[in-house]
Design a protein around this motif. Structure first.
Motif, short mmCIF file in Angstrom:
data_model
loop_
_atom_site.label_atom_id
_atom_site.label_comp_id
_atom_site.label_asym_id
_atom_site.label_seq_id
_atom_site.Cartn_x
_atom_site.Cartn_y
_atom_site.Cartn_z
N GLY A 1 0.79 -1.22 0.00
CA GLY A 1 0.00 0.00 0.00
C GLY A 1 0.82 1.27 0.00
O GLY A 1 0.46 2.26 -0.62
N GLY A 2 1.94 1.24 0.68
CA GLY A 2 2.79 2.44 0.73
C GLY A 2 2.04 3.62 1.30
O GLY A 2 1.45 3.58 2.39
N ALA A 3 2.04 4.70 0.52
CA ALA A 3 1.44 5.96 0.99
C ALA A 3 -0.06 6.01 0.75
O ALA A 3 -0.71 6.98 1.15
CB ALA A 3 2.12 7.13 0.29
N VAL A 4 -0.63 4.97 0.13
CA VAL A 4 -2.07 4.99 -0.16
C VAL A 4 -2.88 4.95 1.13
O VAL A 4 -3.94 5.57 1.25
CB VAL A 4 -2.44 3.82 -1.09
CG1 VAL A 4 -3.95 3.78 -1.32
CG2 VAL A 4 -1.69 3.94 -2.40
N ILE A 5 -2.39 4.22 2.12
CA ILE A 5 -3.09 4.08 3.40
C ILE A 5 -2.25 4.77 4.46
O ILE A 5 -1.03 4.56 4.55
CB ILE A 5 -3.30 2.60 3.74
CG1 ILE A 5 -4.10 1.90 2.64
CG2 ILE A 5 -4.02 2.44 5.08
CD1 ILE A 5 -4.26 0.42 2.85
N GLY A 6 -2.90 5.58 5.28
CA GLY A 6 -2.20 6.30 6.33
C GLY A 6 -1.55 5.38 7.33
O GLY A 6 -2.01 4.25 7.54
N PRO A 7 -0.46 5.81 7.96
CA PRO A 7 0.26 4.96 8.92
C PRO A 7 -0.62 4.44 10.04
O PRO A 7 -0.51 3.28 10.44
CB PRO A 7 1.36 5.88 9.45
CG PRO A 7 1.54 6.92 8.39
CD PRO A 7 0.19 7.13 7.78
N ALA A 8 -1.49 5.29 10.58
CA ALA A 8 -2.34 4.86 11.69
C ALA A 8 -3.31 3.78 11.25
O ALA A 8 -3.48 2.75 11.92
CB ALA A 8 -3.10 6.06 12.26
N ASP A 9 -3.97 4.01 10.09
CA ASP A 9 -4.91 3.01 9.58
C ASP A 9 -4.18 1.71 9.24
O ASP A 9 -4.67 0.61 9.52
CB ASP A 9 -5.62 3.53 8.33
CG ASP A 9 -6.69 4.56 8.66
OD1 ASP A 9 -7.05 4.66 9.86
OD2 ASP A 9 -7.17 5.24 7.74
N ALA A 10 -2.99 1.84 8.61
CA ALA A 10 -2.23 0.65 8.24
C ALA A 10 -1.85 -0.16 9.47
O ALA A 10 -1.93 -1.40 9.48
CB ALA A 10 -0.98 1.05 7.45
N ALA A 11 -1.42 0.53 10.54
CA ALA A 11 -1.03 -0.17 11.77
C ALA A 11 -2.23 -0.88 12.40
O ALA A 11 -2.12 -2.01 12.87
CB ALA A 11 -0.41 0.83 12.75
N ALA A 12 -3.39 -0.21 12.40
CA ALA A 12 -4.59 -0.82 12.98
C ALA A 12 -5.02 -2.05 12.17
O ALA A 12 -5.38 -3.09 12.74
CB ALA A 12 -5.72 0.21 13.03
N LEU A 13 -4.99 -1.92 10.84
CA LEU A 13 -5.38 -3.05 10.00
C LEU A 13 -4.39 -4.20 10.14
O LEU A 13 -4.79 -5.37 10.15
CB LEU A 13 -5.46 -2.60 8.54
CG LEU A 13 -6.60 -1.63 8.20
CD1 LEU A 13 -6.44 -1.07 6.79
CD2 LEU A 13 -7.96 -2.34 8.34
N ARG A 14 -3.11 -3.86 10.27
CA ARG A 14 -2.11 -4.91 10.43
C ARG A 14 -2.33 -5.67 11.74
O ARG A 14 -2.25 -6.91 11.79
CB ARG A 14 -0.70 -4.30 10.39
CG ARG A 14 0.42 -5.33 10.45
CD ARG A 14 1.77 -4.65 10.30
NE ARG A 14 1.87 -4.01 9.00
CZ ARG A 14 2.18 -4.65 7.88
NH1 ARG A 14 2.41 -5.96 7.92
NH2 ARG A 14 2.26 -4.01 6.73
#
Length: 457
Positions: free
Chosen positions: A229-242
C-alpha cells in the motif's frame, strides 16, 4: 439450398453461444445481507449452500486473484441477481449486442423475403413458423437485449403467418406463447476495487467464511496488500489493519492448536480402549467430542466431523475385536489340545534345526548324525497326516506336514550326496532344508499367535 442456408444462419442466432465471453473479465457485485458488498472478478457460482467467486487481491496489469467461498445465506440474492442481470445486459450490449441484433434483423428480412417468393405456400408457412419460434426465444437467450424491438418484429411475422394460413384455407391454428423476460433495470456497473477496498473486502469475507484456512489466507493477503500500500493508506490506519490481521491469524492458530490437542487426547483414549476391546470406554470418548467442541466454541466443524469419524472407526474396531476375543475364548481349549497333540513332532523338528541349517549351508552334518536324523524323522509325516486338527488350524497343520517332508527330503538328500560326493544332490538337499526351516518358522509363529488373545490390527 441458398434459402435453407440463410434460414440456418438465422436460427443459429437463438443459441446462447452468440453471447461469447469478452476478452476481459466482467465484474459482478455480491450484496451481503448486512448491506455491504464485495466484487467478484468474473462470474460467481452457487454450489449447494456455498457461493464461490474470485476476489482481486493486488496486482496492477495482471490482477492477483483469490478464490473465496461464502455461505449462500450471507448473500442478499434479490439485489445480487438484479445487479448480475444488469451487468450481463450491459456487458452484452457493449460487446456483441448491436451486431447480433443487426444480424437478426437482416435474417428476419431475408426469411420474410423467402416466404413471399416461395411458390410452395405450405413450405413457406413452415419456414415462417420456425422463424417465429426462434425469434421468440432470442431475448431470453440474449439477456433481454432489445426485446421490445423483437416484439415488433414478431408482429410482422405473425401477420405473415396469418396471411399464409388464410391462403391455405386453415381455420384453426396453434398459438405458441413464449414468456417474455422482464425488462432489465440498469444499475451502475461494478468497478475494480481500490487497494483499500480490497483490504476491507478481505476482512469482510474473512468474517463470514466458514473455512479457517481461508480466513488465514485472507488475513495473509491483507498483510501483503498493506505492505504494497505504501502511501495509499495512512500509517495509523495501516497499523490498525495490520494488528487486526495478525490478531486474526494468531487466533486461528490458537484455535487450531486447541482442537489439535483435544483430538490427540481423545484419539489416544479411543485407541487405548479399542486395543483392550473396551467398547464402553470408546463410546464415552465419542460422547465427549460434542462437549469438548462446545467448550471451544464450536469453531472447527470439519475437524470435529473428522474426529468423530475416526473415533467411530475405533468403536467399530473394538466391537470386532471383542467378538474375536470371545471366539478365541471358546476355541482356546482346542488350540491347546492341538499343541499338546503335535508337541512331540514339533519338538523333534525344532531339535533338528541345527542339522538342517548345516545342510542348507552345505556344511554337514556327519553321516552318523544324518543316519540318526533319518531314523528320528522316518514315518513322522504319515503320523501327522492321521491327525485331524480344528478347522481353523487346517492350513497351519498342512504347513507342519510340509515342513516335516522337506526335512526328511533334506536329510535323505544330504546322505545320498555324501555317498555319491554329488554337489548337485547336495544343493537339492540344501533347498529342501531351506524350505523346512521356513515352514517350521511359520508354523511356530502361527501357533504362538493362536495361543494369545487377538489384538487390534
Amino acid at each position: 439450398m441458398i434459402k435453407q442456408l440463410g434460414l440456418l444462419a438465422f436460427l443459429s442466432l437463438a443459441t446462447p453461444g452468440v453471447a461469447a465471453a469478452a476478452s476481459e473479465a466482467t465484474l459482478f457485485r455480491l450484496f451481503l445481507t448486512d448491506g455491504t458488498s464485495v466484487v467478484s472478478y468474473g462470474e460467481f457460482a452457487r454450489v449447494d449452500d456455498r457461493v464461490i467467486f474470485s476476489m482481486v487481491m493486488g496486482g496492477d496489469a495482471e490482477p492477483r486473484l483469490h478464490a473465496a467461498t461464502l455461505p449462500a445465506s450471507a448473500i442478499d440474492w434479490t439485489r445480487t441477481d438484479q445487479h448480475a442481470a444488469s451487468t450481463r445486459y450491459q456487458w452484452y450490449a457493449q460487446t456483441r449486442g448491436e451486431e447480433d441484433f443487426l444480424f437478426l434483423s437482416n435474417g428476419v428480412a431475408g426469411v420474410l423475403n423467402d416466404v413471399l417468393l416461395t411458390p410452395d405456400r405450405t413450405r413457406a408457412l413452415e419456414v415462417a413458423q420456425q422463424a417465429r419460434a426462434t425469434l421468440a426465444e432470442w431475448p431470453r437467450a440474449h439477456y433481454g437485449y432489445r426485446q421490445q424491438d423483437v416484439q415488433e418484429i414478431l408482429s410482422f411475422l405473425d401477420e405473415a403467418i396469418s396471411d399464409l394460413r388464410a391462403a391455405a384455407g386453415m381455420i384453426s391454428f396453434d398459438l405458441a406463447l413464449v414468456a417474455t423476460p422482464p425488462d432489465t433495470v440498469l444499475q451502475p456497473l461494478a468497478t475494480m476495487p481500490s487497494l483499500r477496498e480490497q483490504i476491507d473486502q478481505a476482512f469482510r469475507v474473512a468474517a463470514l467464511t466458514e473455512r479457517p484456512s481461508e480466513r488465514v489466507a485472507l488475513f495473509q493477503d491483507a498483510l501483503l496488500l498493506l505492505d504494497e500500500g505504501g502511501a495509499v493508506i495512512g500509517p495509523a490506519d495501516a497499523a490498525a489493519l495490520r494488528r487486526l490481521a495478525e490478531t486474526g491469524i494468531r487466533e486461528e492458530q490458537t484455535i487450531d492448536a486447541r482442537y489439535g490437542d483435544v483430538a490427540r487426547r481423545l484419539m489416544t483414549a479411543a485407541n487405548r480402549g479399542a486395543s483392550r476391546a473396551r467398547i464402553g470406554d470408546v463410546q464415552r470418548v465419542l460422547g465427549r467430542i460434542p462437549r469438548e467442541d462446545a467448550r471451544l466454541g464450536r469453531r472447527r466443524p470439519e475437524m470435529v466431523q473428522a474426529l468423530q469419524a475416526s473415533v467411530q472407526a475405533q468403536l467399530d474396531a473394538a466391537r470386532h475385536l471383542r467378538l474375536l476375543r470371545d471366539q478365541w475364548a471358546i476355541r482356546i481349549s482346542l488350540y491347546r489340545e492341538y499343541q499338546r497333540t503335535v508337541g512331540v513332532q514339533l519338538l523333534q523338528l525344532v531339535k533338528s534345526q541345527p542339522a538342517l541349517e548345516a545342510i542348507r549351508r552345505l556344511d554337514g552334518p556327519t553321516p552318523d548324525a544324518l543316519e540318526t536324523l533319518q531314523a528320528r524323522l522316518r514315518g513322522g509325516a504319515e503320523r501327522l497326516d492321521r491327525i485331524r486338527p480344528p478347522v481353523d488350524l487346517r492350513i497351519t497343520h498342512d504347513l507342519l506336514v510340509g515342513a516335516w517332508r522337506f526335512a526328511e527330503n533334506a536329510v535323505n538328500g544330504r546322505y545320498q550326496a555324501a555317498r555319491a560326493a554329488s554337489v548337485t544332490t547336495a544343493w537339492e538337499a540344501s533347498s529342501a532344508a531351506a524350505g523346512a526351516l521356513l515352514l517350521l518358522s511359520r508354523v511356530q509363529q502361527e501357533i504362538r499367535e493362536l495361543l494369545e488373545p487377538p489384538r487390534l490390527q
